[in-house]
Design an enzyme around this catalytic site. Structure first.
Site, PDB file in Angstrom:
ATOM      1  N   ALA A  71      43.308  30.082  31.221  1.00 14.50           N
ATOM      2  CA  ALA A  71      43.060  30.915  32.403  1.00 14.50           C
ATOM      3  C   ALA A  71      44.014  30.486  33.505  1.00 14.50           C
ATOM      4  O   ALA A  71      44.732  29.491  33.382  1.00 14.50           O
ATOM      5  CB  ALA A  71      41.613  30.779  32.867  1.00 14.50           C
ATOM      6  N   LYS A  72      44.018  31.223  34.607  1.00 14.41           N
ATOM      7  CA  LYS A  72      44.841  30.849  35.754  1.00 14.41           C
ATOM      8  C   LYS A  72      44.305  31.537  36.997  1.00 14.41           C
ATOM      9  O   LYS A  72      43.817  32.672  36.931  1.00 14.41           O
ATOM     10  CB  LYS A  72      46.300  31.267  35.549  1.00 14.41           C
ATOM     11  CG  LYS A  72      47.291  30.460  36.368  1.00 14.41           C
ATOM     12  CD  LYS A  72      47.468  29.072  35.783  1.00 14.41           C
ATOM     13  CE  LYS A  72      48.509  28.259  36.547  1.00 14.41           C
ATOM     14  NZ  LYS A  72      48.736  26.946  35.904  1.00 14.41           N
ATOM     15  N   GLY A  73      44.413  30.839  38.129  1.00 11.56           N
ATOM     16  CA  GLY A  73      44.083  31.418  39.415  1.00 11.56           C
ATOM     17  C   GLY A  73      45.312  31.457  40.295  1.00 11.56           C
ATOM     18  O   GLY A  73      46.196  30.598  40.186  1.00 11.56           O
ATOM     19  N   ASP A 108      48.216  23.253  41.122  1.00 11.15           N
ATOM     20  CA  ASP A 108      49.361  24.051  40.701  1.00 11.15           C
ATOM     21  C   ASP A 108      50.231  24.243  41.939  1.00 11.15           C
ATOM     22  O   ASP A 108      49.952  23.656  42.998  1.00 11.15           O
ATOM     23  CB  ASP A 108      48.924  25.385  40.088  1.00 11.15           C
ATOM     24  CG  ASP A 108      50.014  26.008  39.213  1.00 11.15           C
ATOM     25  OD1 ASP A 108      50.784  26.826  39.745  1.00 11.15           O
ATOM     26  OD2 ASP A 108      50.118  25.662  38.022  1.00 11.15           O
TER      27      ASP A 108
END
Length: 399
Positions: A71-73, A108
């Site tokens: 996943a990624k935000g 990140d």
């Protein structure tokens, strides 16, 4: 394999009620009900970018045989804006159901680990690995192990959690040198980005005896053909990863920022922004190998063009997976607070994977991404078959 156009499981868009900034969560895949991937913040961040990054995370977890999905935000907001912390906090508060039970996130671009941990603490979730820690038989013990690992001191005055990603990138570069029998002291590297990932890679390459001949920050490129004094430069960084030009060591040339792409070096490491190498600039690359330290550092078109002219590209889901892999080894109790154990594990696994990818390239000119995706799919299938409970359901056990 998980190709670059594979559809994700879920896309979600959030709009900040205060600033109007947009934030995105993309869950590419769930394994045992869990996905992992960092949260970034930068002006101009898009859903397409976050989707690419989530897909890459799914490939990272599979390549390194981790028992979770990807996943990624991402938040479209300037991390230097004084309102950035509150925007991040509101984003995480909105996504609390995911962060509480399904999404393990971390630092990140634009979001250092200490900042996202501060947000989690204010939300009553302790630490950004919360969704995994809560599954532990003894969450308090697991939290202590995670905190001890993240905060373990390493040479250079930094913490293990801050440098392990860059260490992994350095090992990917050293894996290239080893596979192709390059003498380490004669191997040259240029690095775009000198923040957490690029700075860590530069430090450990310098420690290994590699000549880091150029680094670039947001202001410009710093170049010394005989090799930069990397520790001295890192001491001159501010909290945004920019080097103080007024105190540069003698002999360092200051060049335009874009010059870094065309520096004459054996290895080019894009460690800053996504899509740094595109069809309009890939022809400038003089390196023999590109090692993707940034997520999605090379567009598909640029990667194809580089491969066609004999430039090997070590894909992001291998080269920069060190931080994600290490975090899960730590969660699973496979490494602890001793940095030597973590470095040995990561060095061994990273160099072995790079050697495997380069074998296909050397023998058949098979792009490294293709070999890597095949490895990821093999691991994904084997893990899915091995991880089933007697009831036919996948399981995730956190000690």
């Amino acid at each position: 394999m998980t190709p670059r156009n594979a559809e994700p499981l879920m896309r979600l868009t959030w709009t900040d009620p205060v600033t109007g900034a947009n934030g995105y969560l993309v869950v590419h895949s769930l394994v045992s009900g869990v996905a992992t991937g960092g949260t970034r913040m930068r002006a101009g961040c898009t859903m397409t970018e976050v989707e690419d990054l989530a897909r890459g995370m799914a490939n990272k977890t599979a390549t390194f045989n981790l028992p979770v999905g990807g996943a990624k935000g991402g938040i479209d907001f300037d991390p230097k804006d004084p309102r950035a912390f509150d925007v991040l906090k509101r984003f995480c508060s909105f996504l609390r159901p995911w962060l509480d039970a399904h999404w393990v996130t971390a630092e990140d671009l634009g979001v250092p680990q200490h900042l996202i941990d501060e947000v989690f603490a204010e939300l009553g979730l302790e630490q950004s690995y919360h969704a995994a820690i809560r599954r532990s038989a003894d969450p308090a013990r697991t939290l202590r192990r995670v905190q001890a690992g993240l905060n373990a001191p390493v040479p250079g005055g930094l913490l293990l959690g801050d440098v392990v990603g860059g260490y992994g990138v350095a090992q990917a570069c050293l894996g290239v040198a080893a596979a192709w029998d390059w003498a380490v002291p004669e191997t040259t590297v240029a690095i775009q980005g000198i923040g957490t990932m690029g700075g860590g890679a530069a430090w450990y390459l310098h420690e290994a005896g590699v000549k880091v001949v150029a680094v670039a920050d947001a202001v410009g490129t710093l170049y010394a053909p005989e090799g930069l004094d990397v520790p001295a430069l890192l001491e001159l960084r501010d909290r945004f990863g920019e080097v103080d030009r007024s105190r540069l060591p003698a002999g360092v040339r200051v060049l335009p920022r874009e010059t870094i792409v065309g520096i004459d070096a054996d290895i080019f490491v894009p460690a800053a922004i996504s899509y740094a190498l595109r069809p309009d600039n890939e022809n400038l690359v003089k390196a023999k190998v590109v090692v993707e330290a940034a997520n999605a550092a090379t567009t598909p078109e640029a990667e194809a063009a580089l491969s066609a002219r004999g430039v090997a590209v070590v894909p992001d889901f291998v080269a920069n997976a060190g931080a994600a892999a290490w975090a899960w080894w730590l969660l699973l109790g496979e490494v602890g607070a001793d940095p030597a154990d973590s470095f040995l594990r990561l060095r061994t696994e990273m160099q072995a994977k790079v050697a495997l990818l380069l074998t296909g390239w050397t023998m058949d000119r098979l792009p490294l991404r293709v070999t890597g995706l095949r490895l990821a799919e093999t691991n994904r299938v084997e893990r899915a078959e091995a991880a089933l409970t007697p009831e036919g359901e996948p399981q995730l056990l956190i000690p």
